[in-house]
Design a protein around this motif. Sequence first.
Motif, PDB file in Angstrom:
ATOM      1  N   UNK A  76       0.819  -1.205   0.000  1.00 35.36           N
ATOM      2  CA  UNK A  76       0.000   0.000   0.000  1.00 35.36           C
ATOM      3  C   UNK A  76       0.858   1.262   0.000  1.00 35.36           C
ATOM      4  N   UNK A  77       0.388   2.254  -0.726  1.00 32.48           N
ATOM      5  CA  UNK A  77       0.946   3.596  -0.582  1.00 32.48           C
ATOM      6  C   UNK A  77       0.668   4.095   0.832  1.00 32.48           C
ATOM      7  N   UNK A  78       1.338   5.172   1.209  1.00 32.08           N
ATOM      8  CA  UNK A  78       1.067   5.817   2.498  1.00 32.08           C
ATOM      9  C   UNK A  78      -0.204   6.646   2.330  1.00 32.08           C
ATOM     10  N   UNK A  79      -1.358   5.942   2.399  1.00 30.03           N
ATOM     11  CA  UNK A  79      -2.615   6.564   2.020  1.00 30.03           C
ATOM     12  C   UNK A  79      -3.064   7.665   2.975  1.00 30.03           C
ATOM     13  N   UNK A  80      -2.725   7.571   4.242  1.00 33.13           N
ATOM     14  CA  UNK A  80      -3.127   8.633   5.169  1.00 33.13           C
ATOM     15  C   UNK A  80      -2.462   9.952   4.780  1.00 33.13           C
ATOM     16  N   UNK A  81      -1.183   9.890   4.440  1.00 39.06           N
ATOM     17  CA  UNK A  81      -0.464  11.099   4.035  1.00 39.06           C
ATOM     18  C   UNK A  81      -0.965  11.603   2.689  1.00 39.06           C
ATOM     19  N   UNK A 103      -6.898  20.252  -0.777  1.00 39.13           N
ATOM     20  CA  UNK A 103      -7.196  20.923  -2.041  1.00 39.13           C
ATOM     21  C   UNK A 103      -8.468  20.401  -2.702  1.00 39.13           C
ATOM     22  N   UNK A 104      -9.215  19.544  -2.000  1.00 38.66           N
ATOM     23  CA  UNK A 104     -10.469  19.041  -2.547  1.00 38.66           C
ATOM     24  C   UNK A 104     -10.299  18.097  -3.722  1.00 38.66           C
ATOM     25  N   UNK A 105      -9.178  17.379  -3.753  1.00 40.76           N
ATOM     26  CA  UNK A 105      -8.888  16.465  -4.857  1.00 40.76           C
ATOM     27  C   UNK A 105      -9.361  15.061  -4.491  1.00 40.76           C
ATOM     28  N   UNK A 106     -10.051  14.398  -5.412  1.00 38.93           N
ATOM     29  CA  UNK A 106     -10.563  13.055  -5.196  1.00 38.93           C
ATOM     30  C   UNK A 106      -9.451  12.015  -5.403  1.00 38.93           C
ATOM     31  N   UNK A 107      -9.658  10.817  -4.853  1.00 40.65           N
ATOM     32  CA  UNK A 107      -8.633   9.765  -4.906  1.00 40.65           C
ATOM     33  C   UNK A 107      -9.238   8.456  -5.392  1.00 40.65           C
ATOM     34  N   UNK A 108      -8.574   7.850  -6.376  1.00 41.52           N
ATOM     35  CA  UNK A 108      -8.849   6.474  -6.789  1.00 41.52           C
ATOM     36  C   UNK A 108      -7.586   5.670  -6.493  1.00 41.52           C
ATOM     37  N   UNK A 109      -7.689   4.669  -5.639  1.00 45.14           N
ATOM     38  CA  UNK A 109      -6.553   3.782  -5.397  1.00 45.14           C
ATOM     39  C   UNK A 109      -6.479   2.739  -6.508  1.00 45.14           C
ATOM     40  N   UNK A 110      -5.364   2.699  -7.217  1.00 45.76           N
ATOM     41  CA  UNK A 110      -5.130   1.581  -8.125  1.00 45.76           C
ATOM     42  C   UNK A 110      -4.487   0.481  -7.290  1.00 45.76           C
ATOM     43  N   UNK A 160      -7.760  -3.817   5.864  1.00 44.68           N
ATOM     44  CA  UNK A 160      -7.558  -4.293   4.487  1.00 44.68           C
ATOM     45  C   UNK A 160      -7.472  -3.156   3.472  1.00 44.68           C
ATOM     46  N   UNK A 161      -6.556  -3.287   2.536  1.00 43.63           N
ATOM     47  CA  UNK A 161      -6.555  -2.406   1.380  1.00 43.63           C
ATOM     48  C   UNK A 161      -7.862  -2.632   0.625  1.00 43.63           C
ATOM     49  N   UNK A 162      -8.478  -1.548   0.187  1.00 40.49           N
ATOM     50  CA  UNK A 162      -9.757  -1.635  -0.520  1.00 40.49           C
ATOM     51  C   UNK A 162     -10.940  -1.215   0.315  1.00 40.49           C
ATOM     52  N   UNK A 163     -10.713  -0.862   1.595  1.00 36.86           N
ATOM     53  CA  UNK A 163     -11.837  -0.438   2.425  1.00 36.86           C
ATOM     54  C   UNK A 163     -12.222   1.017   2.186  1.00 36.86           C
ATOM     55  N   UNK A 164     -11.427   1.725   1.381  1.00 32.28           N
ATOM     56  CA  UNK A 164     -11.729   3.103   0.959  1.00 32.28           C
ATOM     57  C   UNK A 164     -11.795   4.084   2.127  1.00 32.28           C
ATOM     58  N   UNK A 165     -11.057   3.798   3.203  1.00 32.42           N
ATOM     59  CA  UNK A 165     -10.976   4.778   4.293  1.00 32.42           C
ATOM     60  C   UNK A 165     -10.318   6.058   3.836  1.00 32.42           C
ATOM     61  N   UNK A 166      -9.383   5.947   2.895  1.00 32.88           N
ATOM     62  CA  UNK A 166      -8.583   7.098   2.486  1.00 32.88           C
ATOM     63  C   UNK A 166      -8.813   7.467   1.024  1.00 32.88           C
ATOM     64  N   UNK A 167      -9.886   6.950   0.436  1.00 36.70           N
ATOM     65  CA  UNK A 167     -10.102   7.205  -0.990  1.00 36.70           C
ATOM     66  C   UNK A 167     -11.588   7.175  -1.310  1.00 36.70           C
ATOM     67  N   UNK A 168     -11.907   7.612  -2.507  1.00 39.13           N
ATOM     68  CA  UNK A 168     -13.288   7.553  -2.994  1.00 39.13           C
ATOM     69  C   UNK A 168     -13.590   6.199  -3.627  1.00 39.13           C
ATOM     70  N   UNK A 169     -12.595   5.642  -4.327  1.00 34.84           N
ATOM     71  CA  UNK A 169     -12.738   4.363  -5.012  1.00 34.84           C
ATOM     72  C   UNK A 169     -11.409   3.624  -4.909  1.00 34.84           C
ATOM     73  N   UNK A 170     -11.465   2.301  -4.823  1.00 34.74           N
ATOM     74  CA  UNK A 170     -10.265   1.463  -4.913  1.00 34.74           C
ATOM     75  C   UNK A 170     -10.535   0.356  -5.928  1.00 34.74           C
ATOM     76  N   UNK A 171      -9.562   0.080  -6.782  1.00 35.86           N
ATOM     77  CA  UNK A 171      -9.742  -0.879  -7.874  1.00 35.86           C
ATOM     78  C   UNK A 171      -8.775  -2.043  -7.729  1.00 35.86           C
ATOM     79  N   UNK A 172      -9.311  -3.264  -7.839  1.00 37.55           N
ATOM     80  CA  UNK A 172      -8.499  -4.481  -7.862  1.00 37.55           C
ATOM     81  C   UNK A 172      -8.505  -5.078  -9.264  1.00 37.55           C
TER      82      UNK A 172
END
Length: 389
Positions: free
Chosen positions: A140-145, A153-160, A173-185
């Motif tokens: 995982x990236x350092x998603x909290x940071x 800056x109001x920027x949306x996040x998609x985790x690849x 678990x990665x994919x729970x979208x705590x730190x993003x709008x969408x996560x893709x597997x």
Amino acid sequence: MKRLIPYGRQSITEADIAAVVDVLKSDFLTQGPVVPAFEEAVAKQCGAAFGVAANSATSALHIACMALGVGPGDCVWTSPLTFVASSNAALYCGAEVDFVDVDPRTYNMCPVKLAEKLDEAAARGALPKVIIPVHLTGQSCDMAAIQEAASRHGVKIIEDASHAIGASYRGEPVGDCRYSDVAVFSFHPVKIVTTGEGGIAMTNDADLAEKMNLYRSHGITRDPDLMQIADAGAWYYEQHHLGFNYRMTDINAALGLSQLDRLKQFIERRREIASVYDRAFADLPITTPWQHPDAASAWHLYVIRVDQDRAKKSHRAVFDELREAGILVNLHYIPVYLQPYYRDLGFKPGLCPNAESYYDEAISIPMYPAMTDEQQEQVIASIIRAVAG
């Protein structure tokens, strides 16, 4: 005959085959009950509210961008160390793309460089609409940071998270979208879990899930609550958006459901293989993968970096020698902006120095659950010969 060892491969059991055969004998090969069951199973696995399955992770990235409103005049930022799909998805929407350099240890998007780039873009009035951090190799990236920088800056996040089903970050678990709008597997055959071809977009946002569900199936709905004309007849459906035929079949979903039963087993074996590699390569002129203390990798890939000065041999020479020995190594990835298509868009070498340094040294070596101890010993011996003589 030389024994060839690939860098990755699927693991298919009789149970997987039986699950697919059951669907082939059923009334539905597609748009039946197995895809929703698979979506629910993945959502439960990663702790997200909704899963929207698609025929590939590329398709899932595309509909995620669409659902977040990416279009002409927008820009999407991603990592240069990824498959081209991560950035292509934005181009499909008519947006522009840019890249944020990676952390030199994790090879994931660097939160510090992201924050600096966002501040500079804000000053110019040129913020991206979406950023797509990529969990390279399954870490995982350092998603909290990343979220902290993006949210200012109001920027949306998609985790690849194509590489990272079964991974965790800060104990979840990665994919729970705590730190993003969408996560893709991704569920491509060399990934940790496979559906043959396939992907899924996870989200906790009901509106985004609804939009992605429409975009993956021509923009068409049969949901009475969404229709403009009520009670027009049982045959009736409405197209509300210009969507695509990105649906996953029940055949693919059945394989994925069966594979999910062994996810924990797959991850445990991959971590065992990684641990053996770590010990075997400790004193060699190569750099082994560094693991962020907040992340537990799914180990989709094990990437070494060749210290060409200490090895007294070029990266290309080591790569070719391993291939000649029957070790079918690969390289993940060429920085996206160095591809001819992206050069034609105006990108030039030097944009992301850390990514380019990685590319000059990286080799993906065999990593898959069905690899035997003897095969791993063969890989280790070949690498020792290639880099240490």
